[in-house]
Design an enzyme around this catalytic site. Structure first.
Site, short mmCIF file in Angstrom:
data_model
loop_
_atom_site.label_atom_id
_atom_site.label_comp_id
_atom_site.label_asym_id
_atom_site.label_seq_id
_atom_site.Cartn_x
_atom_site.Cartn_y
_atom_site.Cartn_z
N GLY A 1 0.84 -1.19 0.00
CA GLY A 1 0.00 0.00 0.00
C GLY A 1 0.87 1.24 0.00
O GLY A 1 2.08 1.17 0.26
N GLN B 1 2.70 9.88 2.11
CA GLN B 1 4.06 9.34 2.18
C GLN B 1 4.96 9.88 1.06
O GLN B 1 6.19 9.79 1.16
CB GLN B 1 4.02 7.81 2.12
CG GLN B 1 3.35 7.19 3.34
CD GLN B 1 3.24 5.70 3.20
OE1 GLN B 1 2.30 5.21 2.57
NE2 GLN B 1 4.18 4.96 3.75
N CYS C 1 5.94 -0.49 7.49
CA CYS C 1 5.60 0.77 6.84
C CYS C 1 6.78 1.20 5.97
O CYS C 1 7.93 1.16 6.44
CB CYS C 1 5.31 1.85 7.89
SG CYS C 1 4.84 3.44 7.19
N LEU C 2 6.49 1.58 4.74
CA LEU C 2 7.57 2.01 3.84
C LEU C 2 8.23 3.29 4.36
O LEU C 2 9.37 3.59 3.98
CB LEU C 2 7.01 2.23 2.43
CG LEU C 2 6.44 0.97 1.75
CD1 LEU C 2 5.80 1.35 0.42
CD2 LEU C 2 7.52 -0.09 1.55
N HIS D 1 -4.38 1.09 7.89
CA HIS D 1 -3.02 1.68 7.99
C HIS D 1 -2.90 2.88 7.04
O HIS D 1 -2.40 3.94 7.43
CB HIS D 1 -2.01 0.58 7.63
CG HIS D 1 -0.58 0.99 7.58
ND1 HIS D 1 0.35 0.56 8.50
CD2 HIS D 1 0.10 1.79 6.71
CE1 HIS D 1 1.54 1.08 8.20
NE2 HIS D 1 1.41 1.83 7.11
N GLU D 2 -3.38 2.71 5.80
CA GLU D 2 -3.25 3.81 4.82
C GLU D 2 -4.15 4.98 5.17
O GLU D 2 -3.77 6.15 4.98
CB GLU D 2 -3.56 3.30 3.39
CG GLU D 2 -2.70 2.14 2.90
CD GLU D 2 -1.22 2.36 3.03
OE1 GLU D 2 -0.78 3.51 3.05
OE2 GLU D 2 -0.48 1.35 3.15
N HIS E 1 -2.48 7.14 7.57
CA HIS E 1 -1.50 8.05 6.94
C HIS E 1 -2.19 9.34 6.49
O HIS E 1 -1.65 10.44 6.67
CB HIS E 1 -0.84 7.40 5.73
CG HIS E 1 0.35 6.54 6.04
ND1 HIS E 1 1.44 6.99 6.73
CD2 HIS E 1 0.62 5.24 5.74
CE1 HIS E 1 2.34 6.02 6.84
NE2 HIS E 1 1.87 4.94 6.24
O1 K1U Z 1 1.82 2.35 4.01
C1 K1U Z 1 2.86 1.73 3.88
O2 K1U Z 1 3.88 2.15 4.37
C2 K1U Z 1 2.88 0.41 3.13
C3 K1U Z 1 2.88 -0.76 4.08
C4 K1U Z 1 1.48 -1.27 4.21
C5 K1U Z 1 1.18 -2.25 5.30
C6 K1U Z 1 1.95 -3.37 5.52
C7 K1U Z 1 1.63 -4.26 6.53
C8 K1U Z 1 0.54 -4.05 7.30
C9 K1U Z 1 -0.22 -2.93 7.09
C10 K1U Z 1 0.10 -2.03 6.08
C11 K1U Z 1 3.79 -1.83 3.49
O3 K1U Z 1 3.59 -2.28 2.42
S1 K1U Z 1 5.09 -2.34 4.46
C12 K1U Z 1 5.98 -3.55 3.52
C13 K1U Z 1 5.26 -4.82 3.22
O4 K1U Z 1 5.14 -5.14 2.07
C14 K1U Z 1 4.65 -5.70 4.25
C15 K1U Z 1 5.05 -5.70 5.57
C16 K1U Z 1 4.44 -6.54 6.50
C17 K1U Z 1 3.42 -7.40 6.10
C18 K1U Z 1 3.03 -7.40 4.77
C19 K1U Z 1 3.66 -6.57 3.86
ZN ZN Z 2 2.79 3.12 6.23
#
Ligand code: K1U
Ligand code: ZN
Length: 169
Positions: free
Chosen positions: A46, A51, A92-93, A134-135, A138
């Protein structure tokens, strides 16, 4: 299309509140394409416009294994939340390398415009429901580490600032 730089915690602009999109026009459609490219390149599931330092209510998501089912949520609103919650491991990225548990609603219904400006309601559960919440945080200027204890959050902040100083050298 363009890859966009992702703000890293604790950048103050991550706490800005995004404004609603007035019209889904070619500018917003180009933003969506750039956000999708940036999300796929960063291997995220996401990305919120916040971001990439754009403070408008735009989210892109793809939780599919094949990375071929992009979802675009413009001006998203949660219309229903389940009575139950669950502790989920999140990343989170904007906080690279940090993963921790956050309590989220198990299911949420979300109403949003798509990239064509059409209104849709989605019923979400599991990873998609977690990612939507989560998004949407943000867009309200909230980063997942703000659910953690002050001690953990301060340790993460110190670690991120140290990494950013080293990267700048
Ligand atoms: O918003 C962001 O920073 C993107 C984030 C989204 C997210 C991941 C995990 C749970 C809730 C929201 C990411 O994509 S983090 C990297 C990722 O691909 C990931 C990390 C943990 C679990 C699954 C994916
Ligand atoms: Zn995030």
């Amino acid at each position: 299309m363009a890859l966009l730089p992702i703000l890293c915690y604790p950048h103050p602009n991550l706490h800005k509140i995004a404004k609603p999109v007035a019209s889904v026009d070619t500018r917003i459609q180009a933003l969506v394409q750039d956000m999708l490219e940036t999300m796929y390149e960063a291997k995220g599931i996401g990305l919120a416009a916040t971001q990439i330092d754009v403070h408008e209510r735009v989210i892109v998501i793809d939780v599919s294994e094949e990375r071929d089912q992009p979802l675009v949520l413009i001006n998203p609103e949660i219309t229903w939340k389940s009575a139950t919650t669950h502790l989920n491991e999140e990343g989170c990225l904007s906080v690279p390398g940090i993963y921790d548990g956050v309590e989220r609603f198990d299911e949420v219904h979300v109403k949003a415009l798509n990239e064509k400006g059409e209104s849709r309601t989605m019923e979400t559960k599991e990873l998609l429901a977690v990612c939507v919440q989560h998004e949407m945080d943000h867009l309200m200027g909230k980063v997942f580490v703000e659910y953690l204890s002050p001690l953990k959050r301060n340790r993460i902040k110190t670690k991120m600032l140290k990494a950013q100083r080293e990267d700048a050298r």
